[in-house]
Design a protein around this motif. Sequence first.
Motif, PDB file in Angstrom:
ATOM      1  N   VAL A  46       0.638  -1.253   0.132  1.00  0.00           N
ATOM      2  CA  VAL A  46      -0.100  -0.025   0.089  1.00  0.00           C
ATOM      3  C   VAL A  46       1.055   1.441   0.002  1.00  0.00           C
ATOM      4  CG1 VAL A  46      -1.365   1.448   1.214  1.00  0.00           C
ATOM      5  CG2 VAL A  46      -2.172  -1.058   0.906  1.00  0.00           C
ATOM      6  N   ASP A  47       2.523   1.089   0.608  1.00  0.00           N
ATOM      7  CA  ASP A  47       2.564   2.510   0.246  1.00  0.00           C
ATOM      8  C   ASP A  47       3.925   2.317  -0.322  1.00  0.00           C
ATOM      9  OD1 ASP A  47       2.050   3.029   3.464  1.00  0.00           O
ATOM     10  OD2 ASP A  47       3.383   2.452   3.930  1.00  0.00           O
ATOM     11  N   GLY A  48       3.487   1.185  -0.779  1.00  0.00           N
ATOM     12  CA  GLY A  48       4.765   1.795  -2.642  1.00  0.00           C
ATOM     13  C   GLY A  48       3.821   2.308  -3.743  1.00  0.00           C
ATOM     14  N   VAL A  53       4.271   3.876  -6.993  1.00  0.00           N
ATOM     15  CA  VAL A  53       3.846   3.231  -8.482  1.00  0.00           C
ATOM     16  C   VAL A  53       2.190   4.384  -8.572  1.00  0.00           C
ATOM     17  CG1 VAL A  53       2.307   1.429  -9.267  1.00  0.00           C
ATOM     18  CG2 VAL A  53       4.129   1.077  -7.515  1.00  0.00           C
ATOM     19  N   ASN A  54       1.321   4.826  -8.205  1.00  0.00           N
ATOM     20  CA  ASN A  54       0.850   5.486  -8.341  1.00  0.00           C
ATOM     21  C   ASN A  54      -0.216   5.453  -7.946  1.00  0.00           C
ATOM     22  OD1 ASN A  54      -1.800   7.145  -9.763  1.00  0.00           O
ATOM     23  ND2 ASN A  54      -0.827   6.657 -11.843  1.00  0.00           N
ATOM     24  N   PRO A  55      -0.453   6.820  -6.851  1.00  0.00           N
ATOM     25  CA  PRO A  55      -1.474   6.475  -5.238  1.00  0.00           C
ATOM     26  C   PRO A  55      -2.998   6.206  -6.353  1.00  0.00           C
ATOM     27  CG  PRO A  55      -0.907   8.825  -5.693  1.00  0.00           C
ATOM     28  CD  PRO A  55      -0.558   7.519  -6.607  1.00  0.00           C
ATOM     29  N   GLY A  56      -3.545   6.916  -7.900  1.00  0.00           N
ATOM     30  CA  GLY A  56      -4.561   6.138  -8.461  1.00  0.00           C
ATOM     31  C   GLY A  56      -4.970   5.114  -8.577  1.00  0.00           C
ATOM     32  N   PHE A  57      -4.403   4.573  -8.067  1.00  0.00           N
ATOM     33  CA  PHE A  57      -5.371   2.919  -8.270  1.00  0.00           C
ATOM     34  C   PHE A  57      -5.894   2.784  -6.702  1.00  0.00           C
ATOM     35  CE2 PHE A  57      -1.563   1.803 -10.859  1.00  0.00           C
ATOM     36  CZ  PHE A  57      -2.362   0.765 -12.074  1.00  0.00           C
ATOM     37  N   LEU A  58      -5.069   3.362  -5.762  1.00  0.00           N
ATOM     38  CA  LEU A  58      -5.515   2.549  -4.413  1.00  0.00           C
ATOM     39  C   LEU A  58      -6.978   4.045  -4.324  1.00  0.00           C
ATOM     40  CD1 LEU A  58      -2.392   4.047  -2.215  1.00  0.00           C
ATOM     41  CD2 LEU A  58      -3.470   1.334  -2.835  1.00  0.00           C
ATOM     42  N   THR A  59      -6.798   5.103  -4.960  1.00  0.00           N
ATOM     43  CA  THR A  59      -8.384   5.120  -5.640  1.00  0.00           C
ATOM     44  C   THR A  59      -9.404   4.542  -6.000  1.00  0.00           C
ATOM     45  OG1 THR A  59      -7.721   7.823  -5.113  1.00  0.00           O
ATOM     46  CG2 THR A  59      -9.250   7.459  -6.363  1.00  0.00           C
TER      47      THR A  59
END
Length: 457
Positions: A46-48, A53-59
């Motif tokens: 998650v931190d990576g 990588v791209n915080p958009g993936f978490l969103t």
Amino acid sequence: MSIDLRRETKNDQDQKVSEYINKVLSLIEKEEVNKEEAAWITKETVDGFREHVNPGFLTYRKSVTKDGQFAAVEWSDNGACFKDVNGKEYIDCLGGFGIYNVGHRNPKVVKAVTDQLKRQALHSQDLLDPLRAMLAKILADITPGDLKYAFFTNSGTESVEAALKLAKMYSERTTFISTTRAFHGKSLGSLSGTAKGMFRKPFLPLIPGFRHVPFGDFDMMKKTFEVCAAVGEDVAAVILEPIQGEGGIILPPEGYLKQVRELCDEYGSLLIFDEVQTGMGRTGKMFAADLYNVVPDIICLAKAFGGGVMPAGAIVAREKVFKSWFPNPFMHTTTFGGNPLACAAAISTIGVLIEENLPERAGIVGEYFLKGLKEAAQGHEDKILEIRGQGLMIGIEFHKDEIGYEVSKGMFDRGILVAGTLINSKTIRIEPALTIGYEEVDMVISTFKEVLNLVKA
């Protein structure tokens, strides 16, 4: 800062990186991880993604999962399923966007790649590599009609790029016709054929000469040909997905593909079938071209071509088309395309598909799956617009995006992975391994029915 101090700081940094690498490699080595290790992996992942990588993936993950499940980290797989790092098992109905036709980590494909790796991983680029020649021969034998020569790539978008360049060299024409809802990839050439404005607008202008007509509208296709000929912009090629995948699992009208084939012949244009998603048995035949009894001039393959083990793709073309590259085989190249590991995977994959009769099985199981989903959807016409598909390529279209998201969330919560398509977010796809068992199919259907009862229109 002195040179010695900088060197000492660099050495400290290298030591930290080395320790981190060793920890990661030690985890890869393990068949199972404990709770503490799973927690560390999840946090690092998650931190990576957030920082590197791209915080958009978490969103995005938060939008399609409930509670903290956005942080689910996949760790292992087998057959038609995969497990997250905490050991929860999921039936994979997304299938890596259709790459696991022979199942997750098919033992025959893994063995072929491992055996090749023990001897040679990559080729020198200069000598003749045997597996590329052997795979090309196999493709000439199994592809439709008189398709004969193959060029190997690493992905679907690379296959489309190669097909477009080959078509240009064949006739020196520069006009291409694609269709609405089409998805052919995201590199600049293939993106020019892709239809969705959201993907295209930031990169305009794209490759000139592309025109889009509605998929399935033969009259508009014919008029576009006529106009192009009238203004001196003769069509080099039409590029089509026989069944549109990312567009929402859109099947062609009866006779449409044959009509387009005849139109291309009339105007001396090529027909390119993008079978990146429909190929390798997905629709009930080895290729969707076989399903509709149409032979293209160039066929594009990828996704399941590498057996879900190696990235691999290819184009296969008629000799009269491919011979444009005979005088100079270096006109279009790719360093890793057709490498020994990828070829070993593809050869083994084709073997599994034929030996286990998976294309035919996909047609039979797909019919059963489609019937079950439609029965589960009865009484929910206010939520579901249509359920359609061919073989194990099925789309469930909802009236609103929000319903699709809630269904995806509910199914993921219950251990089944589905997802929307890239072009049409109201449609979720069902593209499991062609090896999926009836028991797993029944579980997906019953879960779908259960979730539908909970979701509000």
